[in-house]
Scaffold this active site. Sequence first.
Site, PDB file in Angstrom:
ATOM      1  N   ASP A  49       2.754  20.048 -61.977  1.00 56.89           N
ATOM      2  CA  ASP A  49       2.179  20.995 -61.017  1.00 56.89           C
ATOM      3  C   ASP A  49       2.127  20.391 -59.615  1.00 56.89           C
ATOM      4  OD1 ASP A  49       0.111  19.205 -61.442  1.00 56.89           O
ATOM      5  OD2 ASP A  49      -1.368  20.715 -62.019  1.00 56.89           O
ATOM      6  N   SER A  50       2.508  19.132 -59.483  1.00 61.72           N
ATOM      7  CA  SER A  50       2.694  18.523 -58.170  1.00 61.72           C
ATOM      8  C   SER A  50       3.764  19.245 -57.379  1.00 61.72           C
ATOM      9  CB  SER A  50       3.067  17.038 -58.312  1.00 61.72           C
ATOM     10  OG  SER A  50       4.113  16.870 -59.252  1.00 61.72           O
ATOM     11  N   ASP A  88       3.562  21.035 -67.109  1.00 61.56           N
ATOM     12  CA  ASP A  88       2.129  21.102 -66.817  1.00 61.56           C
ATOM     13  C   ASP A  88       1.599  22.516 -66.986  1.00 61.56           C
ATOM     14  OD1 ASP A  88       1.004  18.622 -66.243  1.00 61.56           O
ATOM     15  OD2 ASP A  88       1.627  18.651 -64.148  1.00 61.56           O
ATOM     16  N   LYS A 118       1.456  19.682 -70.905  1.00 64.98           N
ATOM     17  CA  LYS A 118       0.454  18.694 -70.503  1.00 64.98           C
ATOM     18  C   LYS A 118      -0.738  19.413 -69.910  1.00 64.98           C
ATOM     19  CE  LYS A 118       0.875  15.899 -66.812  1.00 64.98           C
ATOM     20  NZ  LYS A 118      -0.384  16.194 -66.050  1.00 64.98           N
ATOM     21  N   GLU A 120      -4.972  18.657 -68.437  1.00 66.32           N
ATOM     22  CA  GLU A 120      -5.912  17.652 -67.954  1.00 66.32           C
ATOM     23  C   GLU A 120      -7.265  17.787 -68.647  1.00 66.32           C
ATOM     24  OE1 GLU A 120      -6.167  17.841 -63.711  1.00 66.32           O
ATOM     25  OE2 GLU A 120      -4.000  17.674 -63.418  1.00 66.32           O
ATOM     26  N   GLU A 186      -4.341   8.153 -65.095  1.00 69.48           N
ATOM     27  CA  GLU A 186      -4.076   8.170 -63.659  1.00 69.48           C
ATOM     28  C   GLU A 186      -5.200   7.514 -62.866  1.00 69.48           C
ATOM     29  OE1 GLU A 186      -2.821  11.084 -59.921  1.00 69.48           O
ATOM     30  OE2 GLU A 186      -2.848  11.883 -61.967  1.00 69.48           O
TER      31      GLU A 186
END
Length: 276
Positions: A49-50, A88, A118, A120, A186
Site C-alpha cells: 500500500d506504499s 497488502d 498482508k 497489519e 518494521e
Amino acid sequence: MSATARPRRLTPMDVRARKGDTPLVCLTAYTTPVARLVDGDCDVVLVGDSVGMVLHGLPSTLGVTMEMMILHGQAVDRGLSHALMVIDMPFGSYEESPEQAFRNAARLMAETGAGAVKLEGGVAMAETIRFLTARSIPVMGHVGLTPQAINALGGYKVQGRGADAARVLADAKAVAEAGAFSVVLEKVPAALADRVTGEIAIPTIGIGASAGCDGQILVVDDMLGLFTDFRPKFAKAYAELGQAAGAAIAAYAEDVRARRFPAPEHVFADSPGASS
C-alpha cells in the site's frame, strides 16, 4: 501436442519452510516492468500500500483503496513467474470484522492472482488471521511500526524500545500462533528483532529491524533512489536512478529547445527506401 508449462511460483509454504535458512529476498513492486525486473532475484514481491505514497503522491497509506490495490496487483501479476506475490490489504478493508476481512482478502486474491495477503496488527488481529487462514487465505503479518496506524502511534517512530518490547513480542507471537506464514518486523530495535526471530516458528522479514531476521524487504523505489520525498534510515539506496532520470530529462529538454532533437536519424523520409 504438449503445452508449455507455466513456471512454478513460490508458495506461502515455500516461504514458511525457509525459517532459519538462506534469508528471504523481498521487494515491493507496483507495475509490470518493475515486477519483471525484480522477479528473478526475489522470493517475495509485495504489492504494498506504499503505492499510495510512491506512485500516487498521497501523504500516507491511509488513502489507498481496494480498487488501487487491485489495479496494481493485476499489473504486477503479469510480470511475475517465480516470486510469491503478496498484496497488502488497505486501511479499512479488514479491521471491522473477520468476515469483512475475508470478503476483501478473497476479492484481492481472486482479482489479482496474489498468493497471499498482508495485514497489519498483532494481538488485536489474531482472531482475524485465524479466521482467514482457516478459510484458505494465506496471511503475512506485520508488527512493530504499522504505517496504517501512524495517527495512533504518533508518527513513524521506532517501536519496541524499553518496556514496549513486550508488546511487540506479544504481537509477533500472536500472529504466528494465529496461523500467519511469515511476519514483517518494521522499525524495531535490532536486539528485539533477533529475539522475536528466535522465539517464533515463522520467518521474520525485517525492514529497519536486524540482519538476523529470516528475510529483508525494502520499497523498490527507495532502494533504486526513485522516491526522494524522504528516506528512512533503513532504506539503503543501491542506485540513484532519480538523479539519472532528472539529468536525462534535462538533456532532452535542452536538445528540443536547441532543435537538436529529433535529428535526421529520428525522422522519416517521403520514400520508404530512402530512410529506415
